[in-house]
Design an enzyme around this catalytic site. Structure first.
Site, mmCIF file in Angstrom:
data_model
loop_
_atom_site.group_PDB
_atom_site.id
_atom_site.type_symbol
_atom_site.label_atom_id
_atom_site.label_comp_id
_atom_site.label_asym_id
_atom_site.label_seq_id
_atom_site.Cartn_x
_atom_site.Cartn_y
_atom_site.Cartn_z
ATOM 1 N N ASP A 1 -9.292 13.801 0.675
ATOM 2 C CA ASP A 1 -8.207 13.848 -0.314
ATOM 3 C C ASP A 1 -7.020 14.504 0.385
ATOM 4 O O ASP A 1 -7.090 15.685 0.765
ATOM 5 C CB ASP A 1 -8.656 14.683 -1.530
ATOM 6 C CG ASP A 1 -7.565 14.799 -2.586
ATOM 7 O OD1 ASP A 1 -6.373 14.638 -2.247
ATOM 8 O OD2 ASP A 1 -7.899 15.070 -3.748
ATOM 9 N N ASN B 1 -1.723 6.141 5.076
ATOM 10 C CA ASN B 1 -1.436 5.109 4.073
ATOM 11 C C ASN B 1 -1.474 5.636 2.640
ATOM 12 O O ASN B 1 -0.754 5.134 1.784
ATOM 13 C CB ASN B 1 -2.470 3.988 4.232
ATOM 14 C CG ASN B 1 -2.532 3.096 3.023
ATOM 15 O OD1 ASN B 1 -1.693 2.219 2.840
ATOM 16 N ND2 ASN B 1 -3.532 3.315 2.162
ATOM 17 N N ALA C 1 11.333 10.678 -7.322
ATOM 18 C CA ALA C 1 10.401 11.427 -6.458
ATOM 19 C C ALA C 1 9.810 10.508 -5.394
ATOM 20 O O ALA C 1 9.588 10.928 -4.259
ATOM 21 C CB ALA C 1 9.296 12.046 -7.310
ATOM 22 N N TYR C 2 9.557 9.255 -5.764
ATOM 23 C CA TYR C 2 8.971 8.325 -4.792
ATOM 24 C C TYR C 2 9.945 8.090 -3.632
ATOM 25 O O TYR C 2 9.569 8.139 -2.471
ATOM 26 C CB TYR C 2 8.614 7.005 -5.491
ATOM 27 C CG TYR C 2 7.911 6.022 -4.568
ATOM 28 C CD1 TYR C 2 6.563 6.195 -4.250
ATOM 29 C CD2 TYR C 2 8.585 4.945 -4.015
ATOM 30 C CE1 TYR C 2 5.911 5.303 -3.402
ATOM 31 C CE2 TYR C 2 7.946 4.050 -3.172
ATOM 32 C CZ TYR C 2 6.606 4.239 -2.864
ATOM 33 O OH TYR C 2 5.961 3.356 -2.014
ATOM 34 N N VAL D 1 12.370 10.029 -2.637
ATOM 35 C CA VAL D 1 12.471 11.265 -1.848
ATOM 36 C C VAL D 1 11.263 11.387 -0.913
ATOM 37 O O VAL D 1 11.389 11.754 0.255
ATOM 38 C CB VAL D 1 12.602 12.496 -2.767
ATOM 39 C CG1 VAL D 1 12.487 13.795 -1.974
ATOM 40 C CG2 VAL D 1 13.938 12.460 -3.523
ATOM 41 N N LYS E 1 9.451 9.098 0.464
ATOM 42 C CA LYS E 1 9.479 8.173 1.606
ATOM 43 C C LYS E 1 10.662 8.482 2.536
ATOM 44 O O LYS E 1 10.565 8.295 3.757
ATOM 45 C CB LYS E 1 9.519 6.720 1.116
ATOM 46 C CG LYS E 1 8.275 6.305 0.321
ATOM 47 C CD LYS E 1 6.966 6.418 1.112
ATOM 48 C CE LYS E 1 5.784 5.834 0.344
ATOM 49 N NZ LYS E 1 4.504 5.949 1.067
ATOM 50 N N VAL F 1 4.261 -5.543 -2.121
ATOM 51 C CA VAL F 1 2.932 -6.112 -1.907
ATOM 52 C C VAL F 1 2.081 -6.048 -3.178
ATOM 53 O O VAL F 1 2.102 -5.054 -3.918
ATOM 54 C CB VAL F 1 2.223 -5.328 -0.772
ATOM 55 C CG1 VAL F 1 0.832 -5.903 -0.524
ATOM 56 C CG2 VAL F 1 3.048 -5.383 0.504
ATOM 57 N N THR G 1 -0.615 -5.080 -4.924
ATOM 58 C CA THR G 1 -1.691 -4.079 -4.953
ATOM 59 C C THR G 1 -1.615 -3.423 -6.327
ATOM 60 O O THR G 1 -0.739 -3.760 -7.128
ATOM 61 C CB THR G 1 -1.465 -2.982 -3.881
ATOM 62 O OG1 THR G 1 -0.225 -2.333 -4.179
ATOM 63 C CG2 THR G 1 -1.434 -3.550 -2.473
HETATM 64 P P1 NDP Z 1 -2.670 1.386 -4.101
HETATM 65 O O1 NDP Z 1 -2.353 2.128 -5.329
HETATM 66 O O2 NDP Z 1 -3.400 0.096 -4.186
HETATM 67 O O3 NDP Z 1 -3.503 2.319 -3.084
HETATM 68 C C1 NDP Z 1 -3.138 3.625 -2.849
HETATM 69 C C2 NDP Z 1 -4.275 4.274 -2.113
HETATM 70 O O4 NDP Z 1 -3.927 5.644 -1.843
HETATM 71 C C3 NDP Z 1 -5.570 4.293 -2.917
HETATM 72 O O5 NDP Z 1 -6.658 4.109 -2.057
HETATM 73 C C4 NDP Z 1 -5.570 5.705 -3.483
HETATM 74 O O6 NDP Z 1 -6.848 6.208 -3.814
HETATM 75 C C5 NDP Z 1 -5.006 6.437 -2.282
HETATM 76 N N1 NDP Z 1 -4.625 7.793 -2.628
HETATM 77 C C6 NDP Z 1 -3.753 8.229 -3.554
HETATM 78 N N2 NDP Z 1 -3.738 9.566 -3.586
HETATM 79 C C7 NDP Z 1 -4.619 9.998 -2.654
HETATM 80 C C8 NDP Z 1 -5.058 11.259 -2.206
HETATM 81 N N3 NDP Z 1 -4.608 12.399 -2.760
HETATM 82 N N4 NDP Z 1 -5.961 11.316 -1.200
HETATM 83 C C9 NDP Z 1 -6.452 10.186 -0.634
HETATM 84 N N5 NDP Z 1 -6.098 8.960 -1.033
HETATM 85 C C10 NDP Z 1 -5.194 8.875 -2.029
HETATM 86 O O7 NDP Z 1 -1.277 1.189 -3.377
HETATM 87 P P2 NDP Z 1 -0.839 0.392 -2.059
HETATM 88 O O8 NDP Z 1 -2.009 -0.079 -1.306
HETATM 89 O O9 NDP Z 1 0.204 -0.540 -2.465
HETATM 90 O O10 NDP Z 1 -0.123 1.596 -1.278
HETATM 91 C C11 NDP Z 1 -0.457 2.003 0.034
HETATM 92 C C12 NDP Z 1 0.767 2.608 0.664
HETATM 93 O O11 NDP Z 1 1.778 1.601 0.801
HETATM 94 C C13 NDP Z 1 1.400 3.746 -0.138
HETATM 95 O O12 NDP Z 1 1.785 4.773 0.744
HETATM 96 C C14 NDP Z 1 2.622 3.076 -0.764
HETATM 97 O O13 NDP Z 1 3.641 4.001 -1.031
HETATM 98 C C15 NDP Z 1 3.010 2.096 0.322
HETATM 99 N N6 NDP Z 1 3.854 0.995 -0.130
HETATM 100 C C16 NDP Z 1 3.378 0.069 -1.019
HETATM 101 C C17 NDP Z 1 4.200 -0.956 -1.452
HETATM 102 C C18 NDP Z 1 3.739 -2.030 -2.394
HETATM 103 O O14 NDP Z 1 4.557 -2.880 -2.782
HETATM 104 N N7 NDP Z 1 2.457 -2.072 -2.757
HETATM 105 C C19 NDP Z 1 5.599 -1.052 -0.999
HETATM 106 C C20 NDP Z 1 5.988 -0.042 -0.052
HETATM 107 C C21 NDP Z 1 5.128 0.942 0.348
HETATM 108 P P3 NDP Z 1 -7.484 5.982 -5.301
HETATM 109 O O15 NDP Z 1 -8.057 4.584 -5.298
HETATM 110 O O16 NDP Z 1 -8.528 7.040 -5.392
HETATM 111 O O17 NDP Z 1 -6.370 6.149 -6.295
#
Ligand code: NDP
Length: 254
Positions: free
Chosen positions: A55, A80, A177-178, A180, A182, A210, A212
């Site tokens: 975490d 990530n 906040a998001y 800030v 990034k 993306v 997700t």
């Molecule tokens: P998801 O919400 O699908 O996945 C986020 C992941 O981060 C999950 O596995 C989540 O775990 C994990 N996570 C969150 N908090 C913690 C924590 N405290 N410790 C460990 N793991 C944690 O989002 P995406 O796959 O889309 O996002 C991945 C990255 O890509 C992020 O950094 C996001 O900001 C970035 N991004 C995404 C975009 C998009 O359009 N999707 C665009 C630009 C950037 P859990 O399943 O337990 O919640």
């Protein structure tokens, strides 16, 4: 076999990145805060993957994971894990910065000692982190060559403090906040790049919008398309760029 560690690898871009790296012949350390989900993800990826709980917001969890992997060498570290919350208040600011900025910093600090001499760190960032959202004076401070971690942490903590106090003036930061988180992650990428030894690299990557959980079903890119640019940055050779911001392997302006 080279080894890669991916945070938040149980779903979304993290899982897809882990999968693509496993297909490229990496041993992948699938990390997740949710044990059951992380174990399932590692099982799906097969023999080249194993799960380690992590975490990013917990100093203890990060320390335990780093101790567990002590003696291993990491060729790739993908920061990530990230969150994007609705609303704008102290709770949202603290949680978002705590995960997306301080979490990535904490993980990087813990695993840098394991990074191979030609290893690569990838910060999964966003176009939302572009400096155009920041007022010119703060922008200059974030781009200054003398910016270091304590100063950057102080700027970020100042933002969180202002939000907590209900200030109208956020010290030049945008009211998101998001964003800030990034913007600060990109600044951390520049700061780290200046301190890494020659041969090691750190780059920020925007995956685009993306499909997700975070991006939603209406997003323009598949998770495979989004992960491609992350994998590109993760697998750059020792002569590859460092301290840059990329989408689809093409450099972006900060
Ligand atoms: P998801 O919400 O699908 O996945 C986020 C992941 O981060 C999950 O596995 C989540 O775990 C994990 N996570 C969150 N908090 C913690 C924590 N405290 N410790 C460990 N793991 C944690 O989002 P995406 O796959 O889309 O996002 C991945 C990255 O890509 C992020 O950094 C996001 O900001 C970035 N991004 C995404 C975009 C998009 O359009 N999707 C665009 C630009 C950037 P859990 O399943 O337990 O919640």
């Amino acid at each position: 076999m080279p080894t890669a560690l991916v945070t938040g690898a149980n779903q979304g871009l993290g899982f897809e990145t882990a999968k693509a790296l496993a297909q490229k012949g990496y041993n992948v350390i699938v990390t997740a805060r949710n044990e059951a989900a992380g174990r399932d993800a590692a099982r799906v990826l097969g023999r080249s993957a194993r799960f380690v709980p992590l975490d990013v917001t917990s100093a203890e969890s990060v320390a335990v994971a780093a101790r567990f992997l002590d003696g291993h060498e990491l060729d790739v570290l993908v920061n990530n894990a990230g969150i994007s919350l609705h609303g704008f208040d102290a709770n949202v600011a603290e949680r978002t910065l705590g995960t997306n900025y301080f979490g990535a910093g904490r993980v990087t600090d813990a695993f840098l000692p394991l990074l191979a001499p030609t290893g690569s760190v990838v910060m999964v960032s966003s176009g939302m982190g572009e400096l155009s959202a920041v007022d010119p004076e703060l922008r200059q401070r974030l781009l200054a060559p003398r910016l270091d971690r304590p100063l950057l942490d102080a700027y970020v903590n100042d933002f969180v403090r202002r939000v907590r106090e209900g200030a109208r003036e956020l010290g030049g930061w945008p009211r998101s906040a998001y964003r800030v988180s990034k913007i600060a992650l990109n600044a951390l990428t520049r700061v780290l790049a200046r301190t890494l030894p020659a041969g090691q690299r750190v780059n920020a990557v925007c995956p685009g919008w993306v499909q997700t959980r975070m991006g939603g079903n209406g997003a323009s890119r598949s998770v495979q398309q989004g992960a491609r640019g992350i994998v590109w940055a993760a697998t750059l050779g020792a002569e590859g760029p460092t301290g840059g911001f990329f989408r689809d392997g093409r450099e972006l302006d900060w």
